[in-house]
Write a protein that holds these residues in place. Structure first.
Motif, PDB file in Angstrom:
ATOM      1  N   UNK A   1       0.873  -1.171   0.000  1.00 12.53           N
ATOM      2  CA  UNK A   1       0.000   0.000   0.000  1.00 12.53           C
ATOM      3  C   UNK A   1       0.912   1.223   0.000  1.00 12.53           C
ATOM      4  N   UNK A   2       0.425   2.391  -0.420  1.00 12.74           N
ATOM      5  CA  UNK A   2       1.266   3.589  -0.390  1.00 12.74           C
ATOM      6  C   UNK A   2       1.828   3.830   1.011  1.00 12.74           C
ATOM      7  N   UNK A   3       3.130   4.107   1.085  1.00 10.76           N
ATOM      8  CA  UNK A   3       3.784   4.232   2.380  1.00 10.76           C
ATOM      9  C   UNK A   3       4.710   5.439   2.395  1.00 10.76           C
ATOM     10  N   UNK A   4       4.560   6.276   3.410  1.00 13.72           N
ATOM     11  CA  UNK A   4       5.500   7.372   3.633  1.00 13.72           C
ATOM     12  C   UNK A   4       6.822   6.770   4.084  1.00 13.72           C
ATOM     13  N   UNK A   5       7.899   7.144   3.419  1.00 16.94           N
ATOM     14  CA  UNK A   5       9.217   6.611   3.747  1.00 16.94           C
ATOM     15  C   UNK A   5       9.848   7.396   4.900  1.00 16.94           C
TER      16      UNK A   5
ATOM     17  N   UNK B   1       8.192   3.963   8.779  1.00 16.38           N
ATOM     18  CA  UNK B   1       8.650   3.773   7.414  1.00 16.38           C
ATOM     19  C   UNK B   1       8.988   2.339   7.087  1.00 16.38           C
ATOM     20  N   UNK B   2       8.216   1.409   7.618  1.00 16.32           N
ATOM     21  CA  UNK B   2       8.495  -0.014   7.415  1.00 16.32           C
ATOM     22  C   UNK B   2       7.266  -0.739   6.875  1.00 16.32           C
ATOM     23  N   UNK B   3       7.498  -1.578   5.867  1.00 15.56           N
ATOM     24  CA  UNK B   3       6.427  -2.406   5.293  1.00 15.56           C
ATOM     25  C   UNK B   3       6.411  -3.799   5.891  1.00 15.56           C
ATOM     26  N   UNK B   4       7.113  -4.011   7.002  1.00 10.91           N
ATOM     27  CA  UNK B   4       7.167  -5.335   7.609  1.00 10.91           C
ATOM     28  C   UNK B   4       5.831  -5.739   8.220  1.00 10.91           C
TER      29      UNK B   4
ATOM     30  N   UNK C   1      -1.510  -2.974   8.192  1.00 14.87           N
ATOM     31  CA  UNK C   1      -1.084  -1.823   7.391  1.00 14.87           C
ATOM     32  C   UNK C   1       0.346  -1.396   7.745  1.00 14.87           C
ATOM     33  N   UNK C   2       1.023  -0.793   6.754  1.00 16.76           N
ATOM     34  CA  UNK C   2       2.401  -0.412   6.948  1.00 16.76           C
ATOM     35  C   UNK C   2       2.533   0.681   8.014  1.00 16.76           C
ATOM     36  N   UNK C   3       3.703   0.725   8.631  1.00 16.03           N
ATOM     37  CA  UNK C   3       4.025   1.796   9.579  1.00 16.03           C
ATOM     38  C   UNK C   3       4.517   2.998   8.774  1.00 16.03           C
ATOM     39  N   UNK C   4       3.711   4.035   8.707  1.00 14.70           N
ATOM     40  CA  UNK C   4       4.049   5.204   7.910  1.00 14.70           C
ATOM     41  C   UNK C   4       5.280   5.909   8.484  1.00 14.70           C
TER      42      UNK C   4
END
Length: 347
Positions: free
Chosen positions: A57-61, A114-117, A120-123
């Motif tokens: 999903x879109x994720x803020x890095x 900032x992790x896609x692990x 929902x991802x951790x923005x």
């Protein structure tokens, strides 16, 4: 507000996101100042993830940042509006088995910015404003350059690695790999009292900064494969080796260089590999891993803001948010860049 959002490999967009609400009790609202581009950010940019971890999903890095406090919630006494802080991206649950054992960096339900692990991802932190628990905003103890303060997260990783090594007083230390983590490990080892530090890399450019940060000898093993031969004499001459590469050959070489009862600290993440176990057994070596950090984050902020450790020179260049793609392209070039940062707002 604006944020830097990864949608897929090479699909990086500056987007408008909702400005965060007022902070609740125990929280603070931050205006992000500087954000450093890390190796994991580059993996998301170039490959859409790493290993089995993919952007779904879109994720803020971003997970390296400094900020200024804009508003404090009820009950927050340790921070005030206008304070310059480093943002700790690590949020352990405090309840799981590992947290209860005091190993908060090994939390079973970690939320890491900032992790896609997880999904929902951790923005992440590459956004103009955000609200966080006050404990994640660590105030600089003295006026600090926001660019240097944004180095607190990677420096904390290296302080944790040095802690895992045990006492370095007077020790002969080898650091393999002189990217940002390797160079910051050199700074941390020098601060911890290492007697002699030898740095090596397969490209020459990072070695110049390695020397500036405290390495006594810098070896280009790319053009001089035998440069470490002197460290292998007898049964080895190195007391503690930090591998910041995760590369099989670098690890094997570090084992060759370690003297009996020396210690190998594995810092760099790599894939599965053949390991020289016979040398570990016959030389009675200690092999330890080092993963993330815990209370070292506050230590990193203190050392940076007080000037006790000088990390100037680590930041190669800064870019405004709208030039993020140019910044990421430069950050991936080891011959031209050490640490590249984005400027999210002015102090």
């Amino acid at each position: 507000m604006r944020a830097l959002v990864a949608h897929a490999a090479h699909d990086l967009r500056v987007e408008e996101r909702q400005t965060p609400a007022d902070p609740a009790a125990g929280e603070v609202r931050l205006r992000i100042l500087a954000g450093g581009i890390c190796g994991s950010d580059l993996h998301y940019y170039h490959h859409g993830g790493f290993g089995t971890v993919r952007i779904r999903e879109p994720m803020i890095l971003g997970h390296e940042a400094s900020a200024v406090v804009e508003e404090v919630g009820a009950g927050v006494e340790e921070l005030s509006v206008g304070d310059i802080v480093a943002v700790n991206p690590s949020k352990p649950c405090g309840r799981c088995e590992e947290c209860r054992r005091g190993l908060r960096n090994e939390c079973l339900d970690m939320v890491f910015s900032g992790s896609a692990m997880r999904f929902p991802h951790a923005q992440g932190l590459f956004r103009e404003r955000m609200v966080v628990p006050a404990v994640q905003a660590v105030r600089a103890g003295a006026p600090a350059d926001p660019a240097l303060l944004a180095l607190a997260e990677p420096f904390a990783v290296c302080l944790h690695a040095v802690k895992r090594a045990g006492s370095l007083l007077g020790a002969t230390v080898l650091v393999s790999g002189c990217g940002p983590i390797g160079c910051l490990t050199i700074a941390a080892a020098r601060h911890a009292g290492a007697g002699r530090i030898i740095a090596c890399d397969v490209v020459p450019e990072p070695l110049r900064l390695a020397e500036r940060l405290g390495a006594d000898e810098c070896l280009d093993v790319g053009t001089r494969p035998a440069a470490l031969d002197a460290c292998k004499e007898g049964k080895g001459r190195i007391d503690v080796a930090f591998d910041c590469t995760g590369h099989p050959q670098a690890l094997a070489t570090a084992v060759e260089c370690l003297r009996p009862r020396g210690k190998l600290v594995a810092v760099g993440l790599g894939g599965s590999l053949d390991f020289p176990l016979p040398s570990v057994v016959t030389k009675e070596l200690d092999v330890v891993g080092s993963f993330r950090f815990d209370d070292e984050f506050s230590l990193a902020v203190g050392l940076i803001s007080s000037g006790a450790v000088d990390l100037s020179g680590m930041v190669t260049r800064t870019f405004p948010l709208e030039q993020a793609k140019e910044a990421f392209d430069l950050a991936g070039d080891r011959a031209r860049a050490m640490k590249v940062q984005l400027i999210l707002s002015q102090a």
